[in-house]
Design a protein around this motif. Structure first.
Motif, PDB file in Angstrom:
ATOM      1  N   GLN A 184       0.831  -1.213  -0.020  1.00  0.00           N
ATOM      2  CA  GLN A 184       0.140   0.012   0.088  1.00  0.00           C
ATOM      3  C   GLN A 184       0.881   1.136  -0.072  1.00  0.00           C
ATOM      4  N   ASN A 185       1.990   1.242   0.636  1.00  0.00           N
ATOM      5  CA  ASN A 185       2.847   2.154   0.924  1.00  0.00           C
ATOM      6  C   ASN A 185       4.191   2.082   0.239  1.00  0.00           C
TER       7      ASN A 185
ATOM      8  N   ASP B 163       7.724   6.260   1.905  1.00  0.00           N
ATOM      9  CA  ASP B 163       6.515   6.552   2.900  1.00  0.00           C
ATOM     10  C   ASP B 163       6.877   6.038   4.256  1.00  0.00           C
ATOM     11  N   ILE B 164       7.075   4.740   4.178  1.00  0.00           N
ATOM     12  CA  ILE B 164       7.306   4.005   5.536  1.00  0.00           C
ATOM     13  C   ILE B 164       8.269   4.539   6.242  1.00  0.00           C
TER      14      ILE B 164
ATOM     15  N   GLU C  98       7.406   7.606   8.007  1.00  0.00           N
ATOM     16  CA  GLU C  98       6.449   7.143   9.130  1.00  0.00           C
ATOM     17  C   GLU C  98       7.236   6.768  10.442  1.00  0.00           C
TER      18      GLU C  98
HETATM   19  C1  LIG Z   1      -0.154   3.732   4.093  1.00  0.00           C
HETATM   20  O1  LIG Z   1      -1.110   4.440   3.320  1.00  0.00           O
HETATM   21  C2  LIG Z   1      -2.566   4.546   3.924  1.00  0.00           C
HETATM   22  C3  LIG Z   1      -3.360   5.158   2.806  1.00  0.00           C
HETATM   23  O2  LIG Z   1      -2.617   5.774   1.845  1.00  0.00           O
HETATM   24  C4  LIG Z   1      -2.330   5.469   4.943  1.00  0.00           C
HETATM   25  O3  LIG Z   1      -3.417   5.586   5.687  1.00  0.00           O
HETATM   26  C5  LIG Z   1      -1.140   4.897   6.135  1.00  0.00           C
HETATM   27  O4  LIG Z   1      -1.103   5.638   7.296  1.00  0.00           O
HETATM   28  C6  LIG Z   1      -0.061   4.586   5.289  1.00  0.00           C
HETATM   29  N1  LIG Z   1       0.917   3.935   6.375  1.00  0.00           N
HETATM   30  C7  LIG Z   1       2.208   4.033   6.351  1.00  0.00           C
HETATM   31  C8  LIG Z   1       3.144   3.262   7.230  1.00  0.00           C
HETATM   32  O5  LIG Z   1       2.892   4.865   5.832  1.00  0.00           O
END
Ligand SMILES: *[C@@H]1O[C@H](CO)[C@@H](O)[C@H](O)[C@H]1NC(C)=O
Ligand SMILES: *[C@@H]1O[C@H](CO)[C@@H](O)[C@H](O)[C@H]1NC(C)=O
Ligand SMILES: *[C@@H]1O[C@H](CO)[C@@H](O)[C@H](O)[C@H]1NC(C)=O
Ligand SMILES: *[C@@H]1O[C@H](CO)[C@@H](O)[C@H](O)[C@H]1NC(C)=O
Ligand SMILES: *[C@@H]1O[C@H](CO)[C@@H](O)[C@H](O)[C@H]1NC(C)=O
Length: 469
Positions: free
Chosen positions: A190-191, A195-196, A199
């Motif tokens: 998903q990511n 992005d991960i 985060e």
């Molecule tokens: C992954 O993507 C979803 C939807 O775009 C988001 O809500 C979520 O926080 C993301 N998680 C991470 C770990 O980036």
């Protein structure tokens, strides 16, 4: 030492004369010592060793055996005295996924950092356009080397292991590389990795005592690529950022008051100051090569193109700097008197730094540009600034540049040759190179930080007494 015959009785005048002489010799010998130390620094080209040349031919690997003069042994400088360094840095031991792991480096079990004392063990950074934002790599290597013996380096910053003794807390996340290489979503995930990682970084930092202490204000986060840290920047905005410009940031998140502007790593090769083509040897008056149609602030490139495309001593063409383009730009810029630096997608670009190391006088047409170390460097001595509104007037720019004659141009060119080393990223770092200049700029921001916090304390004492009664 000068030997003195025992029986002679000296007048005080003679004594002071001798004292003067010996002081003179002392000064001479110590300055010689310093110079020898300086000369025996690992040559500039050694960074080629650790830059991957797979993308461009420009940065061919050169081994030290080929380049190091055999007669001059490399003399290690004395290791840094932590009390003399202007910046004491505490670096988080983030897992390799955040830094060298992004370069494919896999350490031994539980190994977090590569051994930077052995050049062949240092992971390579990808070449080509990735290099522009490689600042994260050079700074991290430099910090690691501050704790490695026998690496001759400038001593501005030094790692400390106790965060309470640090001036700044360094966050070793290679955010630009993470953006460049890992923004795509892979398979069913998903990511993206980028992005991960962001985060995870936010979560990590917010949980640390170091962060809580000053709300992150004394943290240094590198986000040189304008699209790096896109998610995390909103949550970490109190920290000090290292940026290329403020083009894609809101003023609350990033501003010149707290953040530091770092140069792009140039992609063309640097010209040796002793062999730099002079006025007559640069037949092209104005040089620009780049994408001509850009979104955002880039409209001006188009307008300038139509104004200048038919002039015969002007080189103004399309073309990216990848592959053969880099070589063409190297040749083109070093054959030009002036190099245009026009706002594109963002106010800054590597083109300015390519111009500087080509000793081609930059013409800066970018009203929102921020320049590295501008508090200590007067860019009007090496470049021409033209407001965008004026540059687009018919005939204005060419009249201006044709009016700058040999004498004035040569003065700027001489200045360029002098300051160009401030824009070289290299490992090991040298006094006055980009790595060293950035640490010094960070140190100036740290003192600004102290200044602001001290001012806040002004009335605390009287407040305390008032409250007590
Ligand atoms: C992954 O993507 C979803 C939807 O775009 C988001 O809500 C979520 O926080 C993301 N998680 C991470 C770990 O980036
Ligand atoms: C440096 O690393 C290489 C590759 O791991 C190794 O072969 C070499 O022996 C090392 N050199 C030193 C001086 O440790
Ligand atoms: C770190 O330094 C502080 C103050 O200088 C000291 O109180 C503390 O014990 C030190 N911590 C460690 C782990 O050495
Ligand atoms: C790199 O150099 C080789 C041989 O010198 C040449 O054949 C090739 O076209 C060059 N590649 C680029 C991208 O310039
Ligand atoms: C002094 O007072 C200001 C404003 O009330 C506060 O922000 C600051 O943290 C105080 N400083 C100290 C050392 O307590």
């Amino acid at each position: 030492m000068i030997s003195i015959p025992e029986k002679r009785v000296f007048s005080s005048r003679l004594l002071s004369f001798l004292l003067g002489i010996s002081m003179f010799f002392l000064l001479i010998s110590s300055s010689l010592l310093f110079r020898i130390g300086d000369n025996s620094f690992v040559p500039k080209s050694i960074y080629n060793l650790i830059v991957d040349s797979s993308v461009s031919n420009e940065s061919k690997s050169i081994t030290c055996k080929e380049m190091c003069p055999k007669s001059k042994p490399i003399k290690p400088l004395p290791s840094c005295n932590p009390n003399q360094a202007i910046l004491k840095v505490f670096m988080y031991d983030l897992p390799p996924d955040f830094h060298f792991g992004l370069l494919g480096w896999i350490g031994k079990q539980n190994q977090i950092w590569p051994n930077v004392g052995n050049f062949t063990e240092i992971p390579r950074y990808p070449g080509g356009l990735n290099l522009q934002h490689s600042i994260e790599y050079w700074l991290t290597l430099d910090l690691l080397s501050s704790k490695t013996q026998n690496i001759p380096r400038s001593c501005s910053a030094i790692l400390v292991h106790n965060s309470t003794q640090a001036d700044i807390i360094f966050v070793p996340f290679f955010s630009s590389l993470s953006y460049n290489r890992h923004s795509k979503i892979q398979g069913i995930e998903q990511n993206s990795t980028n992005d991960i990682l962001q985060e995870k970084l936010v979560e990590y930092l917010k949980g640390r005592d170091e962060w809580k202490r000053f709300g992150g204000k004394d943290h240094l986060i590198m986000a040189h690529h304008p699209n790096s840290m896109l998610l995390a920047r909103w949550k970490l905005g109190s920290a000090m950022f290292l940026l290329a410009d403020f083009g894609r940031y809101s003023n609350e998140i990033a501003n010149i008051d707290k953040d530091v502007i770092a140069p792009y790593r140039h992609v063309v090769r640097s010209i040796d100051a002793n062999n730099s083509p002079s006025f007559e040897k640069r037949p092209i008056l104005v040089y620009f090569q780049g994408a001509i149609y850009r979104k955002d602030g880039g409209v001006i490139r188009q307008e300038l193109y139509y104004l200048m495309k038919d002039e015969k001593d002007v080189h103004f063409t399309f073309g990216s700097a990848i592959g053969g383009g880099v070589r063409k730009a190297s040749t083109g810029m070093s054959a030009s008197k002036f190099c245009l630096n026009i706002a594109g997608d963002t106010p800054s670009s590597n083109r300015l730094f390519d111009a500087i190391v080509s000793h081609c006088v930059p013409v800066i047409i970018s009203d929102e540009i921020e320049l590295p170390y501008e508090d200590v460097l007067d860019y009007s001595k090496i470049s021409i600034f033209v407001p965008a509104s004026k540059a687009c007037k018919k005939g204005y720019l060419l009249k201006l540049l044709r009016g700058i004659k040999k004498e004035k141009w040569t003065e700027m060119w001489e200045n360029l040759k002098q300051i160009a080393p401030h824009f070289e990223y290299e490992y090991p770092s040298k006094p006055g190179d980009a790595v060293d200049m950035i640490w010094k700029a960070v140190s100036r921001k740290v003192s600004r930080l102290h200044y602001k916090s001290h001012r806040k304390n002004r009335y605390n004492m009287s407040q305390q007494f008032l409250n007590a009664h």
